[in-house]
Design a protein around this motif. Sequence first.
Motif, PDB file in Angstrom:
ATOM      1  N   MET A 241      -9.769  -9.706   8.455  1.00 16.24           N
ATOM      2  CA  MET A 241      -9.121  -8.422   8.271  1.00 16.24           C
ATOM      3  C   MET A 241     -10.210  -7.378   8.020  1.00 16.24           C
ATOM      4  N   ASN A 242     -10.135  -6.262   8.740  1.00 18.96           N
ATOM      5  CA  ASN A 242     -11.146  -5.218   8.541  1.00 18.96           C
ATOM      6  C   ASN A 242     -10.836  -4.400   7.285  1.00 18.96           C
ATOM      7  N   LYS A 243     -11.799  -3.588   6.881  1.00 22.66           N
ATOM      8  CA  LYS A 243     -11.674  -2.849   5.621  1.00 22.66           C
ATOM      9  C   LYS A 243     -10.495  -1.875   5.616  1.00 22.66           C
ATOM     10  N   THR A 244     -10.296  -1.222   6.750  1.00 21.88           N
ATOM     11  CA  THR A 244      -9.198  -0.252   6.827  1.00 21.88           C
ATOM     12  C   THR A 244      -7.845  -0.944   6.688  1.00 21.88           C
ATOM     13  N   SER A 245      -7.655  -2.035   7.403  1.00 22.02           N
ATOM     14  CA  SER A 245      -6.393  -2.781   7.309  1.00 22.02           C
ATOM     15  C   SER A 245      -6.159  -3.283   5.898  1.00 22.02           C
ATOM     16  N   LYS A 246      -7.220  -3.763   5.273  1.00 15.77           N
ATOM     17  CA  LYS A 246      -7.110  -4.263   3.903  1.00 15.77           C
ATOM     18  C   LYS A 246      -6.718  -3.143   2.941  1.00 15.77           C
ATOM     19  N   MET A 247      -7.362  -1.972   3.109  1.00 13.51           N
ATOM     20  CA  MET A 247      -7.064  -0.854   2.226  1.00 13.51           C
ATOM     21  C   MET A 247      -5.618  -0.383   2.414  1.00 13.51           C
ATOM     22  N   VAL A 248      -5.158  -0.334   3.661  1.00 10.13           N
ATOM     23  CA  VAL A 248      -3.780   0.079   3.928  1.00 10.13           C
ATOM     24  C   VAL A 248      -2.805  -0.926   3.315  1.00 10.13           C
ATOM     25  N   LEU A 249      -3.079  -2.207   3.483  1.00 14.98           N
ATOM     26  CA  LEU A 249      -2.209  -3.235   2.928  1.00 14.98           C
ATOM     27  C   LEU A 249      -2.184  -3.183   1.398  1.00 14.98           C
ATOM     28  N   LEU A 250      -3.328  -2.940   0.793  1.00 12.16           N
ATOM     29  CA  LEU A 250      -3.373  -2.811  -0.671  1.00 12.16           C
ATOM     30  C   LEU A 250      -2.606  -1.574  -1.135  1.00 12.16           C
ATOM     31  N   ALA A 251      -2.690  -0.484  -0.378  1.00 12.15           N
ATOM     32  CA  ALA A 251      -1.926   0.725  -0.724  1.00 12.15           C
ATOM     33  C   ALA A 251      -0.423   0.453  -0.625  1.00 12.15           C
ATOM     34  N   ILE A 252      -0.033  -0.311   0.387  1.00 17.67           N
ATOM     35  CA  ILE A 252       1.381  -0.679   0.527  1.00 17.67           C
ATOM     36  C   ILE A 252       1.806  -1.561  -0.646  1.00 17.67           C
ATOM     37  N   MET A 253       0.946  -2.484  -1.035  1.00 20.89           N
ATOM     38  CA  MET A 253       1.259  -3.355  -2.171  1.00 20.89           C
ATOM     39  C   MET A 253       1.413  -2.534  -3.456  1.00 20.89           C
ATOM     40  N   LEU A 254       0.545  -1.551  -3.645  1.00 17.72           N
ATOM     41  CA  LEU A 254       0.666  -0.674  -4.813  1.00 17.72           C
ATOM     42  C   LEU A 254       1.992   0.086  -4.769  1.00 17.72           C
ATOM     43  N   SER A 255       2.355   0.572  -3.602  1.00 11.53           N
ATOM     44  CA  SER A 255       3.627   1.292  -3.447  1.00 11.53           C
ATOM     45  C   SER A 255       4.804   0.387  -3.768  1.00 11.53           C
ATOM     46  N   PHE A 256       4.779  -0.835  -3.252  1.00  7.82           N
ATOM     47  CA  PHE A 256       5.850  -1.795  -3.554  1.00  7.82           C
ATOM     48  C   PHE A 256       5.927  -2.056  -5.058  1.00  7.82           C
ATOM     49  N   SER A 257       4.767  -2.178  -5.668  1.00  4.27           N
ATOM     50  CA  SER A 257       4.721  -2.432  -7.109  1.00  4.27           C
ATOM     51  C   SER A 257       5.370  -1.297  -7.888  1.00  4.27           C
ATOM     52  N   LEU A 258       5.095  -0.068  -7.492  1.00  3.87           N
ATOM     53  CA  LEU A 258       5.690   1.090  -8.158  1.00  3.87           C
ATOM     54  C   LEU A 258       7.202   1.160  -7.924  1.00  3.87           C
ATOM     55  N   VAL A 259       7.633   0.830  -6.714  1.00  3.02           N
ATOM     56  CA  VAL A 259       9.069   0.823  -6.416  1.00  3.02           C
ATOM     57  C   VAL A 259       9.771  -0.238  -7.253  1.00  3.02           C
ATOM     58  N   LEU A 260       9.173  -1.430  -7.342  1.00  2.63           N
ATOM     59  CA  LEU A 260       9.772  -2.486  -8.165  1.00  2.63           C
ATOM     60  C   LEU A 260       9.842  -2.080  -9.631  1.00  2.63           C
ATOM     61  N   TYR A 261       8.804  -1.409 -10.116  1.00  4.59           N
ATOM     62  CA  TYR A 261       8.798  -0.919 -11.490  1.00  4.59           C
ATOM     63  C   TYR A 261       9.938   0.087 -11.701  1.00  4.59           C
ATOM     64  N   TYR A 262      10.106   0.985 -10.742  1.00  3.35           N
ATOM     65  CA  TYR A 262      11.164   1.993 -10.831  1.00  3.35           C
ATOM     66  C   TYR A 262      12.547   1.341 -10.826  1.00  3.35           C
ATOM     67  N   ILE A 263      12.744   0.397  -9.913  1.00  2.00           N
ATOM     68  CA  ILE A 263      14.026  -0.318  -9.837  1.00  2.00           C
ATOM     69  C   ILE A 263      14.306  -1.044 -11.149  1.00  2.00           C
ATOM     70  N   GLU A 264      13.285  -1.693 -11.682  1.00  2.00           N
ATOM     71  CA  GLU A 264      13.471  -2.429 -12.932  1.00  2.00           C
ATOM     72  C   GLU A 264      13.850  -1.511 -14.085  1.00  2.00           C
ATOM     73  N   ASN A 265      13.297  -0.319 -14.105  1.00  5.01           N
ATOM     74  CA  ASN A 265      13.643   0.636 -15.162  1.00  5.01           C
ATOM     75  C   ASN A 265      15.082   1.117 -15.071  1.00  5.01           C
TER      76      ASN A 265
END
Length: 170
Positions: free
Chosen positions: A1-25
């Motif tokens: 996986m190249n650096k750009t793909s990895k960074m995009v995937l990590l950004a998506i993971m962070l977004s999912f994490s924030l959405v899950l946090y919001y849903i849980e609240n």
Amino acid sequence: MNKTSKMVLLAIMLSFSLVLYYIENMLPPINLIAPGAKLGLSNIISLTCLYVFGFKEAFVILFMRIFLSSTFYGGISTFMYSISGGILSIIAMGILKKLDLKSVSMIGISVVGALFFNVGQLLVASFMISNTKIFYYLPYMSFISIATGIFIGITSQFLTEHLKKIIKKN
């Protein structure tokens, strides 16, 4: 996986994490045994990142999620409780994963992470109220942590398997 793909995937993971946090609240707390207990849905992403990307990336995602969620939905006390629990949790899970014990599955590592999250929160609470007797609450919190840790571990295991397949294809 190249650096750009990895960074995009990590950004998506962070977004999912924030959405899950919001849903849980939005969900009511699990007050049956431990008042204020939560499922820890955003920990699905932390554990998945630990297995898919590694400790450093999982730590960064965890820190950024706690910082952003505390900024948007909490305050300084939310940040203090979450960061202390989160750091202890990710370190414990990272060490246990690195030991590569065949007898400890991702579910077991998740349970350990949940337990250490509680220890971190109680450390901050005991400091804030200047009383270590708050640790008497740990057995009650641990009961919920084991159940939620199993749920988070099973969900993360499923997500990790599918995410690794997607990454292999690309």
